[in-house]
Design a protein around this motif. Structure first.
Motif, PDB file in Angstrom:
ATOM      1  N   MET A  97       2.316   7.778   9.360  1.00 43.46           N
ATOM      2  CA  MET A  97       1.585   6.621   8.828  1.00 43.46           C
ATOM      3  C   MET A  97       1.932   5.359   9.623  1.00 43.46           C
ATOM      4  SD  MET A  97       1.859   7.336   4.712  1.00 43.46           S
ATOM      5  CE  MET A  97       0.945   5.880   4.219  1.00 43.46           C
ATOM      6  N   MET A  98       3.233   5.201   9.924  1.00 49.80           N
ATOM      7  CA  MET A  98       3.637   4.054  10.746  1.00 49.80           C
ATOM      8  C   MET A  98       3.021   4.131  12.133  1.00 49.80           C
ATOM      9  SD  MET A  98       7.626   3.166   9.905  1.00 49.80           S
ATOM     10  CE  MET A  98       8.295   4.747  10.389  1.00 49.80           C
ATOM     11  N   LYS A  99       2.930   5.351  12.662  1.00 50.41           N
ATOM     12  CA  LYS A  99       2.350   5.548  13.995  1.00 50.41           C
ATOM     13  C   LYS A  99       0.885   5.103  14.019  1.00 50.41           C
ATOM     14  CE  LYS A  99       2.450   7.545  18.174  1.00 50.41           C
ATOM     15  NZ  LYS A  99       3.309   7.053  19.262  1.00 50.41           N
ATOM     16  N   VAL A 100       0.141   5.452  12.978  1.00 52.90           N
ATOM     17  CA  VAL A 100      -1.275   5.054  12.901  1.00 52.90           C
ATOM     18  C   VAL A 100      -1.387   3.536  12.836  1.00 52.90           C
ATOM     19  CG1 VAL A 100      -3.304   5.075  11.396  1.00 52.90           C
ATOM     20  CG2 VAL A 100      -2.113   7.208  11.888  1.00 52.90           C
ATOM     21  N   ILE A 101      -0.566   2.906  11.987  1.00 56.59           N
ATOM     22  CA  ILE A 101      -0.638   1.442  11.836  1.00 56.59           C
ATOM     23  C   ILE A 101      -0.243   0.754  13.144  1.00 56.59           C
ATOM     24  CG2 ILE A 101       0.370  -0.541  10.619  1.00 56.59           C
ATOM     25  CD1 ILE A 101       0.721   1.351   8.168  1.00 56.59           C
ATOM     26  N   ILE A 106      -1.924 -10.907  10.271  1.00 56.51           N
ATOM     27  CA  ILE A 106      -2.090 -10.979   8.819  1.00 56.51           C
ATOM     28  C   ILE A 106      -2.834  -9.754   8.293  1.00 56.51           C
ATOM     29  CG2 ILE A 106      -3.265 -12.257   6.969  1.00 56.51           C
ATOM     30  CD1 ILE A 106      -2.581 -14.839   8.478  1.00 56.51           C
ATOM     31  N   GLU A 107      -3.866  -9.318   9.024  1.00 56.05           N
ATOM     32  CA  GLU A 107      -4.651  -8.153   8.593  1.00 56.05           C
ATOM     33  C   GLU A 107      -3.813  -6.875   8.662  1.00 56.05           C
ATOM     34  OE1 GLU A 107      -7.795  -6.329   6.911  1.00 56.05           O
ATOM     35  OE2 GLU A 107      -7.615  -8.484   7.288  1.00 56.05           O
ATOM     36  N   THR A 108      -3.008  -6.742   9.723  1.00 62.59           N
ATOM     37  CA  THR A 108      -2.137  -5.568   9.852  1.00 62.59           C
ATOM     38  C   THR A 108      -1.060  -5.572   8.776  1.00 62.59           C
ATOM     39  OG1 THR A 108      -2.486  -5.652  12.246  1.00 62.59           O
ATOM     40  CG2 THR A 108      -0.724  -4.227  11.459  1.00 62.59           C
ATOM     41  N   ALA A 109      -0.533  -6.752   8.471  1.00 62.98           N
ATOM     42  CA  ALA A 109       0.476  -6.851   7.406  1.00 62.98           C
ATOM     43  C   ALA A 109      -0.121  -6.435   6.067  1.00 62.98           C
ATOM     44  CB  ALA A 109       1.013  -8.278   7.334  1.00 62.98           C
ATOM     45  N   ARG A 110      -1.395  -6.748   5.838  1.00 68.16           N
ATOM     46  CA  ARG A 110      -2.064  -6.320   4.591  1.00 68.16           C
ATOM     47  C   ARG A 110      -2.124  -4.798   4.531  1.00 68.16           C
ATOM     48  NH1 ARG A 110      -6.868  -4.598   2.644  1.00 68.16           N
ATOM     49  NH2 ARG A 110      -7.756  -4.502   4.740  1.00 68.16           N
ATOM     50  N   VAL A 111      -2.424  -4.161   5.661  1.00 70.96           N
ATOM     51  CA  VAL A 111      -2.444  -2.692   5.709  1.00 70.96           C
ATOM     52  C   VAL A 111      -1.062  -2.133   5.391  1.00 70.96           C
ATOM     53  CG1 VAL A 111      -2.790  -0.672   7.193  1.00 70.96           C
ATOM     54  CG2 VAL A 111      -4.353  -2.617   7.354  1.00 70.96           C
ATOM     55  N   ILE A 112      -0.010  -2.766   5.952  1.00 77.93           N
ATOM     56  CA  ILE A 112       1.361  -2.308   5.696  1.00 77.93           C
ATOM     57  C   ILE A 112       1.706  -2.476   4.213  1.00 77.93           C
ATOM     58  CG2 ILE A 112       3.803  -2.732   6.190  1.00 77.93           C
ATOM     59  CD1 ILE A 112       2.910  -3.661   9.014  1.00 77.93           C
ATOM     60  N   ARG A 113       1.373  -3.644   3.651  1.00 77.30           N
ATOM     61  CA  ARG A 113       1.726  -3.933   2.261  1.00 77.30           C
ATOM     62  C   ARG A 113       0.996  -3.002   1.289  1.00 77.30           C
ATOM     63  NH1 ARG A 113      -0.397  -8.101   0.711  1.00 77.30           N
ATOM     64  NH2 ARG A 113      -1.286  -9.114   2.536  1.00 77.30           N
ATOM     65  N   VAL A 114      -0.319  -2.908   1.447  1.00 72.18           N
ATOM     66  CA  VAL A 114      -1.137  -2.158   0.485  1.00 72.18           C
ATOM     67  C   VAL A 114      -1.176  -0.671   0.814  1.00 72.18           C
ATOM     68  CG1 VAL A 114      -3.426  -1.973  -0.591  1.00 72.18           C
ATOM     69  CG2 VAL A 114      -2.540  -4.219   0.090  1.00 72.18           C
ATOM     70  N   ILE A 144       6.249  -7.445  11.956  1.00 73.45           N
ATOM     71  CA  ILE A 144       4.903  -7.893  11.535  1.00 73.45           C
ATOM     72  C   ILE A 144       4.961  -8.550  10.164  1.00 73.45           C
ATOM     73  CG2 ILE A 144       2.597  -7.075  10.859  1.00 73.45           C
ATOM     74  CD1 ILE A 144       2.855  -4.945  13.095  1.00 73.45           C
ATOM     75  N   LEU A 145       5.722  -7.947   9.230  1.00 73.79           N
ATOM     76  CA  LEU A 145       5.843  -8.516   7.890  1.00 73.79           C
ATOM     77  C   LEU A 145       6.555  -9.869   7.927  1.00 73.79           C
ATOM     78  CD1 LEU A 145       6.816  -5.289   5.902  1.00 73.79           C
ATOM     79  CD2 LEU A 145       4.685  -6.568   5.665  1.00 73.79           C
ATOM     80  N   GLN A 146       7.556  -9.977   8.787  1.00 73.26           N
ATOM     81  CA  GLN A 146       8.276 -11.243   8.908  1.00 73.26           C
ATOM     82  C   GLN A 146       7.371 -12.319   9.498  1.00 73.26           C
ATOM     83  OE1 GLN A 146      11.896 -10.862  11.151  1.00 73.26           O
ATOM     84  NE2 GLN A 146      12.865 -12.572  10.117  1.00 73.26           N
ATOM     85  N   PHE A 191      -9.317  -0.383   9.594  1.00 73.97           N
ATOM     86  CA  PHE A 191      -8.239  -0.982   8.796  1.00 73.97           C
ATOM     87  C   PHE A 191      -8.302  -0.508   7.346  1.00 73.97           C
ATOM     88  CE2 PHE A 191      -8.035  -3.555  12.540  1.00 73.97           C
ATOM     89  CZ  PHE A 191      -6.737  -4.047  12.605  1.00 73.97           C
ATOM     90  N   GLU A 192      -9.522  -0.439   6.804  1.00 76.43           N
ATOM     91  CA  GLU A 192      -9.666   0.059   5.436  1.00 76.43           C
ATOM     92  C   GLU A 192      -9.297   1.540   5.347  1.00 76.43           C
ATOM     93  OE1 GLU A 192     -10.105  -1.686   2.751  1.00 76.43           O
ATOM     94  OE2 GLU A 192     -10.121  -3.453   4.040  1.00 76.43           O
TER      95      GLU A 192
END
Length: 578
Positions: free
Chosen positions: A518-522, A487-495, A460-462, A548-549
């Motif tokens: 945490m990874m499982k939830v995302i 992009i929205e999921t990557a923001r969740v991963i990053r932040v 997802i990040l890539q 997402f928030e």
């Protein structure tokens, strides 16, 4: 005249017409008896690099040999001490000489008057081989010091002292070797700093060094006994990252080498380490830490020695069966010391003035890491994490490029992340770990889906990195909903996942199981949202659920002791996105 100084060029001193010295021999230079090392021998000249300030030394002063290489004193009293690059105790030097390091100081590395409560583990008649333990003593409340037979010695015990209180130089046992020679052994042994201590064999890199930092443990892991580089420009957080790893990683002992750093920064490091509390034992972190301080205004030759001193101390404790993590800050300053001495020796320079042997010196250092079987049957490891300080954050310079050849883990720090207060400021796009496949069985033993979840996050990040190139050109509005979801999921991963707050009680250290959940939830949130998009539900409706928030904040909202609460998050995702 033989064995006198012929020329002086900074830390490089030459003697003419002498055959008395051997390569790498430790020598005493001048009337002040400064410590030096022979680094070149020809028919005409013997070249010595001096580990102390040569101011005031004159041509014609004597050079005396020691008949032995530069060695570290190994024994009780190393832990919680602060040494300079050639293992002189800085606290004791302050008592004797004040705030400035005096030339020719002959202080012994260890406290010779302190009494240790010693338990002798052998008796007369026992046969011992190199590495065997003959006595133990509690060095600090956290570390039991095990005195071992030097690796190159073996024989029969003909005398063993009673249990009791002894000083480090008191005789504990007497050993009769096969040749009939009687050796008296104290709690101290000496070992050449540039010679790796022998081992029985190496073990595979199949278990991670757990740091509690999500971006490291999950995305870019390092193996116990592995090697990693942390390159980054000024202010990107190299020292901060090393401090966090030192405080939380599951190593038994930390060796911190401040190599050529600014004096005020090194002072801050020493003060901070003195104040840090070890979260595992609630004791001062210094109870399991060795500090080696060689600041940028100290003699340049000792900067080179500090790296070897640190790795030798680490190998010594590894031989006792401990797991050691070395923080070398920074190897760039060490390489600059090599460059300066090489220039004074008038050697042919290679790229950017560094000596041609820079790659081999780097490899010699990093190759001393490893997870090993010790001579005495125990297991131990030395993990090396070296900071690199490329000028102007230019990762194409020689030290960074050559370091990449010899380490298997590369944590590239990004200036824009650091300035945005995103810590650890490790750039997930340019960083990598070659240990991922080696560690997969370990992670899958925790949970069969761990490596799959990690790979999904990396993908997802890539993908986001590619999409952001398009967004910069034509904006995000033209993207289809599935790409906007990426992009929205990557923001969740990053932040929510990669960014970590060292000052938050629940977020400063995160156990592996919480990282997985945490990874499982995302992952569940992403895949459920993707399924909803396929049946025509707009992304705006999915985002309006607030999930997402909530996923971004779960690192704070779910305590490390209440991992059962993740099931509520997963249930809420199922309920709101269907």
């Amino acid at each position: 005249m033989e064995n006198t100084i012929y020329s002086i060029n900074g830390p490089v001193v030459r003697a003419a017409n002498t055959k008395d010295f051997s390569m790498l021999e430790m020598v005493y230079v001048g009337e002040k008896r400064l410590i030096g090392e022979v680094i070149g021998v020809t028919d005409e000249f013997t070249t010595v690099q001096v580990y102390e300030n040569t101011s005031g030394i004159k041509v014609g002063e004597p050079i005396c040999g020691s008949g032995m290489p530069v060695c570290a004193n190994l024994g009780p009293g190393i832990i919680s001490n602060i040494f300079d690059g050639i293992e002189r105790p800085l606290r004791d030097m302050v008592k004797d000489n004040g705030a400035f390091v005096a030339e020719g100081s002959r202080l012994f590395s260890l406290d010779e008057e302190k009494l240790y409560d010693v338990t002798v583990t052998v008796k007369a008649g026992d046969k011992l081989c190199g590495g065997d333990i003959y006595c133990t003593t509690p060095e600090t409340p956290l570390i039991v010091h095990k005195c071992m037979l030097p690796p190159d010695l073996s024989g029969e015990v003909i005398f063993a002292a009673e249990n009791g209180k002894y000083r480090v130089n008191d005789v504990i046992i007497k050993l009769k070797t096969a040749g009939g020679e009687v050796k008296e052994l104290t709690m101290v042994q000496r070992w050449p700093i540039k010679k790796a201590r022998p081992i029985k064999g190496r073990k595979p890199s199949d278990r991670p060094l757990i740091t509690g930092q999500r971006i490291i443990d999950t995305l870019i892991p390092i193996a116990k006994g592995g090697t990693a580089a942390i390159p980054g420009g000024f202010g990107t957080g190299k020292t901060v990252t090393q401090h966090q790893i030192a405080k939380w990683c599951d190593a038994d002992i930390i060796v911190y080498i401040g190599c050529g750093e600014r004096g005020n920064e090194m002072t801050q490091v020493l003060e901070e380490f003195g104040e840090l509390i070890d979260p595992k034992s609630n004791r001062p972190l210094t109870d399991r830490t060795v500090l080696i301080a060689n600041t940028s205004n100290m003699p340049v030759a000792a900067r080179e020695a500090s790296i070897y001193t640190g790795i030798t101390l680490a190998e010594y404790y590894r031989d006792m069966g401990y797991h050691i993590a070395i923080m070398a800050d920074s190897t760039s300053r060490w390489a600059e010391a090599l460059r300066e001495i090489s220039g004074r020796l008038e050697e042919m320079p290679a790229e950017e003035g560094f000596p041609a042997y820079l790659p081999s010196r780097l490899s010699e250092f990093y190759e001393r890491a490893g997870y090993v079987d010790n001579l005495n049957g125990t297991e131990g490891s030395v993990t090396i994490i070296g900071a690199v300080s490329p000028q102007g954050s230019d990762f194409s310079e020689p030290v960074t490029q050559n370091t990449k050849r010899f380490v298997r883990c590369f944590w590239a720090l990004d200036k824009s992340l650091a300035y945005a207060r995103h810590y650890p400021a490790i750039d997930w796009n340019s960083s990598y770990s070659e240990y991922i496949e080696d560690l997969a069985p370990y992670y899958n033993a925790i949970s069969p889906d761990f490596t799959e979840l990690r790979q999904e996050m990396a993908d997802i990040l890539q993908e986001e990195n590619k999409l952001m190139e398009i967004v910069k050109l034509i904006g995000e509005d033209v993207l289809p909903d599935d790409q906007k979801l990426t992009i929205e999921t990557a923001r969740v991963i990053r932040v929510g996942f990669l960014q970590q707050n060292a000052h938050h009680a629940e977020d400063t250290y995160v156990p592996l199981e919480k990282q997985r959940l945490m990874m499982k939830v995302i992952s569940t949130l992403y895949n459920k949202s993707l399924d909803a998009l396929k049946i025509g539900i707009p992304l705006s409706q999915i985002l309006s659920t607030g999930l997402f928030e909530k996923a971004v904040k779960m690192k704070y909202d779910i305590p490390n002791s209440r991992l059962d609460l993740f099931s509520d998050y997963l249930s809420e995702i199922d309920e709101k996105i269907s």
